[in-house]
Design a protein around this motif. Sequence first.
Motif, PDB file in Angstrom:
ATOM      1  N   MET A   1       0.854  -1.206   0.000  1.00 51.97           N
ATOM      2  CA  MET A   1       0.000   0.000   0.000  1.00 51.97           C
ATOM      3  C   MET A   1       0.882   1.245   0.000  1.00 51.97           C
ATOM      4  N   THR A   2       1.435   1.573  -1.101  1.00 50.51           N
ATOM      5  CA  THR A   2       2.292   2.747  -1.208  1.00 50.51           C
ATOM      6  C   THR A   2       1.588   3.773  -2.088  1.00 50.51           C
ATOM      7  N   PRO A   3       1.971   4.991  -1.928  1.00 49.66           N
ATOM      8  CA  PRO A   3       1.295   6.041  -2.689  1.00 49.66           C
ATOM      9  C   PRO A   3       1.775   6.118  -4.141  1.00 49.66           C
ATOM     10  N   ALA A   4       2.850   5.399  -4.475  1.00 52.38           N
ATOM     11  CA  ALA A   4       3.483   5.559  -5.783  1.00 52.38           C
ATOM     12  C   ALA A   4       2.492   5.528  -6.938  1.00 52.38           C
ATOM     13  N   GLY A   5       1.766   4.395  -7.032  1.00 52.41           N
ATOM     14  CA  GLY A   5       0.873   4.214  -8.161  1.00 52.41           C
ATOM     15  C   GLY A   5      -0.287   5.191  -8.146  1.00 52.41           C
ATOM     16  N   VAL A   6      -0.645   5.649  -6.977  1.00 56.75           N
ATOM     17  CA  VAL A   6      -1.841   6.477  -6.857  1.00 56.75           C
ATOM     18  C   VAL A   6      -1.663   7.827  -7.537  1.00 56.75           C
ATOM     19  N   THR A   7      -0.510   8.374  -7.377  1.00 63.08           N
ATOM     20  CA  THR A   7      -0.323   9.753  -7.841  1.00 63.08           C
ATOM     21  C   THR A   7       0.148   9.854  -9.285  1.00 63.08           C
ATOM     22  N   ARG A   8       0.541   8.719  -9.862  1.00 64.01           N
ATOM     23  CA  ARG A   8       1.017   8.774 -11.254  1.00 64.01           C
ATOM     24  C   ARG A   8      -0.038   8.193 -12.185  1.00 64.01           C
ATOM     25  N   PRO A   9      -0.081   8.686 -13.406  1.00 57.13           N
ATOM     26  CA  PRO A   9      -1.042   8.127 -14.364  1.00 57.13           C
ATOM     27  C   PRO A   9      -0.716   6.651 -14.624  1.00 57.13           C
ATOM     28  N   VAL A  10      -1.758   5.830 -14.730  1.00 62.76           N
ATOM     29  CA  VAL A  10      -1.572   4.404 -14.979  1.00 62.76           C
ATOM     30  C   VAL A  10      -2.052   4.056 -16.391  1.00 62.76           C
ATOM     31  N   ILE A  11      -1.217   3.312 -17.092  1.00 59.37           N
ATOM     32  CA  ILE A  11      -1.626   2.712 -18.373  1.00 59.37           C
ATOM     33  C   ILE A  11      -1.724   1.214 -18.154  1.00 59.37           C
ATOM     34  N   ALA A  12      -2.924   0.669 -18.353  1.00 60.29           N
ATOM     35  CA  ALA A  12      -3.142  -0.761 -18.165  1.00 60.29           C
ATOM     36  C   ALA A  12      -3.101  -1.456 -19.521  1.00 60.29           C
ATOM     37  N   VAL A  13      -2.378  -2.572 -19.585  1.00 63.42           N
ATOM     38  CA  VAL A  13      -2.247  -3.308 -20.851  1.00 63.42           C
ATOM     39  C   VAL A  13      -2.609  -4.775 -20.621  1.00 63.42           C
ATOM     40  N   ASP A  14      -3.602  -5.220 -21.359  1.00 65.54           N
ATOM     41  CA  ASP A  14      -4.012  -6.621 -21.335  1.00 65.54           C
ATOM     42  C   ASP A  14      -3.493  -7.222 -22.641  1.00 65.54           C
ATOM     43  N   TRP A  15      -2.354  -7.937 -22.550  1.00 62.22           N
ATOM     44  CA  TRP A  15      -1.654  -8.382 -23.761  1.00 62.22           C
ATOM     45  C   TRP A  15      -1.746  -9.907 -23.829  1.00 62.22           C
ATOM     46  N   GLY A  16      -2.662 -10.362 -24.663  1.00 67.60           N
ATOM     47  CA  GLY A  16      -2.922 -11.792 -24.723  1.00 67.60           C
ATOM     48  C   GLY A  16      -2.323 -12.455 -25.944  1.00 67.60           C
ATOM     49  N   THR A  17      -2.748 -13.674 -26.176  1.00 70.12           N
ATOM     50  CA  THR A  17      -2.227 -14.457 -27.285  1.00 70.12           C
ATOM     51  C   THR A  17      -2.549 -13.823 -28.623  1.00 70.12           C
ATOM     52  N   SER A  18      -3.778 -13.335 -28.757  1.00 68.74           N
ATOM     53  CA  SER A  18      -4.197 -12.872 -30.076  1.00 68.74           C
ATOM     54  C   SER A  18      -4.663 -11.426 -30.107  1.00 68.74           C
ATOM     55  N   SER A  19      -4.558 -10.729 -28.996  1.00 73.56           N
ATOM     56  CA  SER A  19      -4.923  -9.316 -29.044  1.00 73.56           C
ATOM     57  C   SER A  19      -4.128  -8.496 -28.033  1.00 73.56           C
ATOM     58  N   PHE A  20      -4.037  -7.215 -28.327  1.00 70.29           N
ATOM     59  CA  PHE A  20      -3.373  -6.227 -27.475  1.00 70.29           C
ATOM     60  C   PHE A  20      -4.413  -5.176 -27.121  1.00 70.29           C
ATOM     61  N   ARG A  21      -4.661  -4.998 -25.805  1.00 70.04           N
ATOM     62  CA  ARG A  21      -5.629  -3.984 -25.377  1.00 70.04           C
ATOM     63  C   ARG A  21      -4.963  -3.051 -24.374  1.00 70.04           C
ATOM     64  N   ALA A  22      -5.081  -1.757 -24.610  1.00 71.28           N
ATOM     65  CA  ALA A  22      -4.467  -0.793 -23.702  1.00 71.28           C
ATOM     66  C   ALA A  22      -5.501   0.235 -23.250  1.00 71.28           C
ATOM     67  N   TYR A  23      -5.335   0.683 -22.002  1.00 69.80           N
ATOM     68  CA  TYR A  23      -6.270   1.640 -21.411  1.00 69.80           C
ATOM     69  C   TYR A  23      -5.476   2.743 -20.717  1.00 69.80           C
TER      70      TYR A  23
END
Lengths: 315, 315
Positions: free
Chosen positions: A1-23
């Motif tokens: 539970m650190t503040p690091a991730g909270v204050t910085r913008p997060v890019i989430a990537v779901d990178w599977g076998t047949s597709s790439f999804r980024a948010y």
Amino acid sequence: MTPAGVTRPVIAVDWGTSSFRAYALGPAGEVRERRETPRGILRVEKGGFPQALSEEIGDWLAARPASLVVMSGMIGSRQGWQEVPYCACPCDLAGLAAGFVRLDWPEAEVWIAPGLSDETETGLPDVMRGEEVQIFGALADLPGGNALVCLPGTHSKWVTVSEGTIVHFATYMTGEVYDLLQAHSILGRLMTDEAVASDDWFGEGVVRGASDGALLHMLFSVRSRVLSGNMPEAGARAYLSGMLIGHEIAAALRAAKDRPDEVALLGAPALARLYEEALGRLGCAQRRIGSDVAASGLFQLAQRLPDGTTMRHEG
Amino acid sequence: MTPAGVTRPVIAVDWGTSSFRAYALGPAGEVRERRETPRGILRVEKGGFPQALSEEIGDWLAARPASLVVMSGMIGSRQGWQEVPYCACPCDLAGLAAGFVRLDWPEAEVWIAPGLSDETETGLPDVMRGEEVQIFGALADLPGGNALVCLPGTHSKWVTVSEGTIVHFATYMTGEVYDLLQAHSILGRLMTDEAVASDDWFGEGVVRGASDGALLHMLFSVRSRVLSGNMPEAGARAYLSGMLIGHEIAAALRAAKDRPDEVALLGAPALARLYEEALGRLGCAQRRIGSDVAASGLFQLAQRLPDGTTMRHEG
């Protein structure tokens, strides 16, 4: 539970076998922008992952250079960017976060999620990569954090969640076996593109597949029923699909201990609809849960990563 | 029981999906000459069967112009020379002989055997073409004409024979599913050409496949055991093969009512050896039966065809 991730913008990537999804996520984890390409890990050459990621989200990083990138799925497999060891069940959010591995990438701080492993009721090991993050992303939809979750797909997963912890799961190769049989087997040869009365034949397949353990024998009935005039060719595809899904569901419900009153369905709408129908045929309540669950799960996990500023950047 | 077939030379042809086998028989049905080519029905174009048969056995016919040609197998299917309707179980030699259809072929008197159909214990229809003739050809090896016969193959058949009559049978797609999974699935990708300790992993697969009805789940253990270091890659192929064969055998033995004390194995030696080993693992006695059984069955059936001289030759 650190503040690091909270204050910085997060890019989430779901990178599977047949597709790439980024948010691209906002400060509360809301999805501000999304993109999806068919650039799954099988489309990227060995060693080409850093370049591919740069091409897919480089503009987002240029706009927000301090972004934290968190990825899940087959990108953490032996065939991916870097193999990240599995965490063992039971596993909760904090446990999974502890298994993340930081990559050596000069463009941003990047982490890959571990997969999850389990010993099934038969004493055999089972593994998954990506679905566990989706489950954590859907926790808000699970009252008390308890559910039997079905994620239909090429390799369907049935996941038992108890008070927010994934305690057990099992994989069924339903989607892949269906694809193989209709594309390459003698059963596929008699299938037509029409689908007359396919709903009826789907339901008939569900009931048959759920009723009998002898799947290798039942499969042949797709052919024998057509040859003997017992089923139209136009029903064959739906009948096969129903049989495999029915077999999966019946086995998964048998295996579930202390099964909840309903099954939570998490997956793409078209496939979820089939499972909805099949569960209904078998007298099992169900409801659909989740949307953008990979992004939501990765955002929550990002909050639990060690403070990025304390990490050594190797190389 | 007419003298027609007895006094004329018989040529027996077992014409299947992927092979053509012909036997020139002596007066007591003994095999005088044999030939086998990969010219199964899938290799012959629609309408090309008369020509193909002429090319394969034309020299035999020239040497003995009065020969009677009797054929069995997929040549009598919708994809063959002419579709011959199935006979229904229960069916004995005389019943099957009554279903033969004579072809219009100027070079010799030619007959094609019917296939056999059955309603399985699940109420579904089942069909076979060719195996029923092999069973009748192996009757001499079955004491009292009673047996549970297993014919391993692409589509394995389990056939219950009672006093020389085929009373019931069921098909299992074991061989085809194995071929598909190892050639096209994610399981095949991790298989090596080595086969270290393959016998042990085959046996382990047999026991696993026989123990659990959830085949779609068990299949994934081929992958998960390798990924988790629980099985060497070199064991994967044998493990998968054992699992499917074990699943088939367990289901077939469960389905058999009044099962005889042993299973009679009828098939190619390499495959029969695997089934022998699998049955042994599952504590079931077995013995191998038959050789040249298609030729022997066709010879006996030829004795029961109507006198050729009384047939109208149409066209």
